[in-house]
Structure formats: structure tokens, C-alpha cells
Design a protein around this motif. Structure first.
Motif, PDB file in Angstrom:
ATOM      1  N   SER A 229      -8.101  56.917  -8.115  1.00 36.25           N
ATOM      2  CA  SER A 229      -7.251  56.825  -6.929  1.00 36.25           C
ATOM      3  C   SER A 229      -6.304  55.636  -7.038  1.00 36.25           C
ATOM      4  O   SER A 229      -5.121  55.730  -6.685  1.00 36.25           O
ATOM      5  CB  SER A 229      -8.108  56.685  -5.673  1.00 36.25           C
ATOM      6  OG  SER A 229      -8.929  57.816  -5.484  1.00 36.25           O
ATOM      7  N   GLY A 230      -6.818  54.519  -7.535  1.00 35.57           N
ATOM      8  CA  GLY A 230      -5.995  53.325  -7.677  1.00 35.57           C
ATOM      9  C   GLY A 230      -4.885  53.499  -8.689  1.00 35.57           C
ATOM     10  O   GLY A 230      -3.750  53.072  -8.469  1.00 35.57           O
ATOM     11  N   ILE A 231      -5.191  54.144  -9.821  1.00 37.62           N
ATOM     12  CA  ILE A 231      -4.171  54.374 -10.842  1.00 37.62           C
ATOM     13  C   ILE A 231      -3.074  55.293 -10.314  1.00 37.62           C
ATOM     14  O   ILE A 231      -1.874  55.040 -10.494  1.00 37.62           O
ATOM     15  CB  ILE A 231      -4.813  54.966 -12.110  1.00 37.62           C
ATOM     16  CG1 ILE A 231      -5.664  53.899 -12.815  1.00 37.62           C
ATOM     17  CG2 ILE A 231      -3.743  55.501 -13.062  1.00 37.62           C
ATOM     18  CD1 ILE A 231      -6.485  54.423 -13.973  1.00 37.62           C
ATOM     19  N   THR A 232      -3.471  56.362  -9.636  1.00 35.66           N
ATOM     20  CA  THR A 232      -2.490  57.289  -9.055  1.00 35.66           C
ATOM     21  C   THR A 232      -1.615  56.580  -8.028  1.00 35.66           C
ATOM     22  O   THR A 232      -0.390  56.739  -8.005  1.00 35.66           O
ATOM     23  CB  THR A 232      -3.203  58.482  -8.394  1.00 35.66           C
ATOM     24  OG1 THR A 232      -4.046  59.119  -9.356  1.00 35.66           O
ATOM     25  CG2 THR A 232      -2.199  59.490  -7.866  1.00 35.66           C
ATOM     26  N   ALA A 233      -2.250  55.782  -7.170  1.00 31.27           N
ATOM     27  CA  ALA A 233      -1.498  55.028  -6.169  1.00 31.27           C
ATOM     28  C   ALA A 233      -0.562  54.020  -6.830  1.00 31.27           C
ATOM     29  O   ALA A 233       0.549  53.777  -6.345  1.00 31.27           O
ATOM     30  CB  ALA A 233      -2.463  54.310  -5.228  1.00 31.27           C
ATOM     31  N   GLY A 234      -1.000  53.450  -7.940  1.00 26.82           N
ATOM     32  CA  GLY A 234      -0.160  52.501  -8.667  1.00 26.82           C
ATOM     33  C   GLY A 234       1.086  53.145  -9.236  1.00 26.82           C
ATOM     34  O   GLY A 234       2.190  52.577  -9.172  1.00 26.82           O
TER      35      GLY A 234
END
Length: 318
Positions: A229-234
């Protein structure tokens, strides 16, 4: 940001009442995760900024740009601007994460009931991220201006204190806050991508699971969900904010015509064109994915270490 204390449809409506101590913990966790992650990314940010504003770096990527910096200036040049980066994001990160928790809760309370909060959760995420980022950027702007000047103008100063002092002495408040509007244009889309996309990624994952699966998730599975989720949001944060990031670098180097900030930004954007506005996007996507993912992971762990309560969730359940 996943946690108990959710708002579920068809469940009693309850909003946690965070205390001053809770918000202090949110601020401390946000400050630490932001300064650690941004400080660690300083070498990539140095190369990204050079690609954006230095003609000698035109056409270079993250690896070739890094080699070029080391060859011309030595390895130490990759840490240029570390001081203002660490201090600036210590203040900005604390204000942003604590502010997001506060404004999300406030907007949920304004919604008045759980069905309304869930229905308008996108607006709540967008509003909370935007308002929190606005106030955080008041703290960040002068330090970001100092960082960019140190990176873009070799020999300008020896570090944070001398660079900040020189900018304040020569240009005053006006120069320190010359980049406030472009920082808002950069950081608000960044925060929207960071928080909103992360929230929806978690929602999509958890909606595909049964209640039994959710209750029995292993630590590895929770980590994988948070990381993904964090990578996608990044990636989303980088794409949404990159044009303004490019303009911010130009403004802080003194580029552009005289006139109002809106006129300068419009002129620089027109001169750069679509391709120029997205120069250096590849390195920045790598950097931002690492930043956002690591921040959410660290934020959760630091909050737990500080015995802070979980954040408020308003995910749709079906």
C-alpha cells in the motif's frame, strides 16, 4: 493507518476522543518517520534536483547522475542538504501526520453519522490531507528553500545554519518563503496521494478478506499489505506532485521572470513544457515509493512503541 476503532457500517457510531498526549505521540511518530526517511533519501534527492535544474545533468538517470556527481565532486556531495532536510521534515512530518489524524477525526464528526462518513470518505481523506499539509508546509518552506539552494548552488554555504542565515540576511522572509505557493502545489497533491491512496489500498485488500482471515493475519501478511500500500501510494504521490516539484527547484534557484509568483510559475511551466515538468520523475518515483512505504511502516511501529491509540478508519466494508 489501519487499526481497531474503525467506523463500520451498521455498527454503533463511535469516534475516539484523542487526548493531548495522543496527539503528542502522533506528532513524535510522524516527525521521526519523516526525518529518518527523508534524511536517508538525501543522495537520491541531490541527484534528482540536479537533473531538474542543472544543464550538465540533462538526459541522465539516477545511476548515471549519481556517478557523475561522485566523479565531479566526490561522494560527500551526495549528502549536500542533509541538515535542512532532516530538520525540515522533522517539523513537517510531525505536523502532517498529527494533523491528518486530527482533521480526519474532525471531518468525521462534522459528517455526523457513520453512513455519511463512509459515503464521503474520499472527501474526508482529501480534506484532512490538504489542511494538515498546508499547516505543515509553513514549517517546511524556509528549510526546503535552504536545502535546494545548498544543492543547486555549490559553495553557497557550509550547511544548514550558515545557509539559512545567509538566505535570511540577504533575502529576508520574502526569499525564505518565495517557494511557499509552489511547495503547496507540490506537497498538497503529494499528501493527497500518500494518505488517500494508502487508505484505499488497505480498503481494497481488506474488503477481499473474510472476517476470519482478517483476525488471523500473520505479522508477515500485515507487513506485506502495509508495504504494498505504501509503495503504491508513493508512486501516486510522486506523479501528482512532480510538476510542482520541478517548478519549486527552479524558483529556489532564482529562475523565471520578475512578477507575481503565479506569473513566474505559469511562465516557467510554459517554458519547460510537459517533458520538462516531468524531468527526473523516474528517480523521484523510486525515492517517493521508498519514502512513503517506510514512513507508514515506521509510523505504525513508533506509535505502538509510544502506546498511542490507533488512527480512525472509515473504510467501506462491502
Amino acid at each position: 493507518m489501519a487499526a481497531p476503532g474503525k467506523i463500520h457500517q451498521n455498527h454503533p457510531f463511535a469516534v475516539p476522543q484523542f487526548t493531548v498526549r495522543d496527539y503528542t505521540s502522533f506528532f513524535a511518530a510522524g516527525a521521526l518517520c519523516a526525518t529518518i526517511s527523508h534524511g536517508g533519501m538525501t543522495p537520491i534527492d541531490v541527484v534528482k534536483t540536479r537533473i531538474q535544474i542543472d544543464p550538465a545533468f540533462k538526459g541522465l538517470g539516477i545511476f548515471s547522475g549519481t556517478r557523475y556527481v561522485i566523479a565531479k565532486e566526490g561522494p560527500a556531495a551526495l549528502l549536500t542538504g542533509f541538515g535542512p532536510t532532516a530538520v525540515g521534515y522533522l517539523a513537517q512530518g510531525g505536523a502532517k501526520f498529527a494533523g491528518y489524524e486530527y482533521w480526519k477525526k474532525t471531518f468525521v464528526q462534522i459528517a455526523g453519522d457513520q453512513d455519511t462518513a463512509v459515503k464521503y470518505r474520499s472527501a474526508i481523506y482529501l480534506g484532512a490531507a490538504s489542511v494538515a499539509e498546508f499547516f505543515a508546509d509553513i514549517l517546511l518552506t524556509p528549510l526546503e528553500a535552504t536545502r535546494i539552494r545548498l544543492v543547486s548552488e555549490r559553495g553557497y554555504a557550509t550547511g544548514l545554519v550558515t545557509g539559512f542565515t545567509r538566505m535570511a540576511r540577504e533575502g529576508g522572509i520574502r526569499e525564505l518563503y518565495a517557494g511557499f505557493l509552489p511547495i503547496l502545489c507540490k506537497q498538497i497533491p503529494y499528501a493527497i496521494g500518500q494518505f488517500t491512496v494508502n487508505e484505499f489500498c488497505h480498503e481494497l485488500v481488506f474488503r477481499s478478506m473474510s472476517e476470519d482471515t482478517k483476525r488471523n493475519l500473520s505479522g508477515t501478511s500485515k507487513f506485506a499489505i502495509a508495504l504494498g500500500s505504501g509503495i503504491t501510494a508513493g508512486f501516486a504521490a510522486a506523479i501528482l506532485s512532480h510538476p510542482a516539484d520541478t517548478l519549486l527547484s527552479q524558483i529556489n534557484k532564482g529562475h523565471g521572470p520578475e512578477g507575481s509568483m503565479v506569473y513566474r510559475l505559469t511562465t516557467l511551466a510554459r517554458e519547460a513544457g510537459f517533458k520538462g515538468l516531468f524531468a527526473g520523475l523516474g528517480p523521484r518515483m523510486i525515492m517517493t515509493a521508498g519514502l512513503v512505504a517506510s514512513q507508514f511502516l515506521m509510523y505504525g511501529e513508533i506509535k505502538r512503541a509510544l502506546h498511542a491509540p490507533p488512527g480512525l478508519e472509515i473504510h467501506k466494508e462491502d
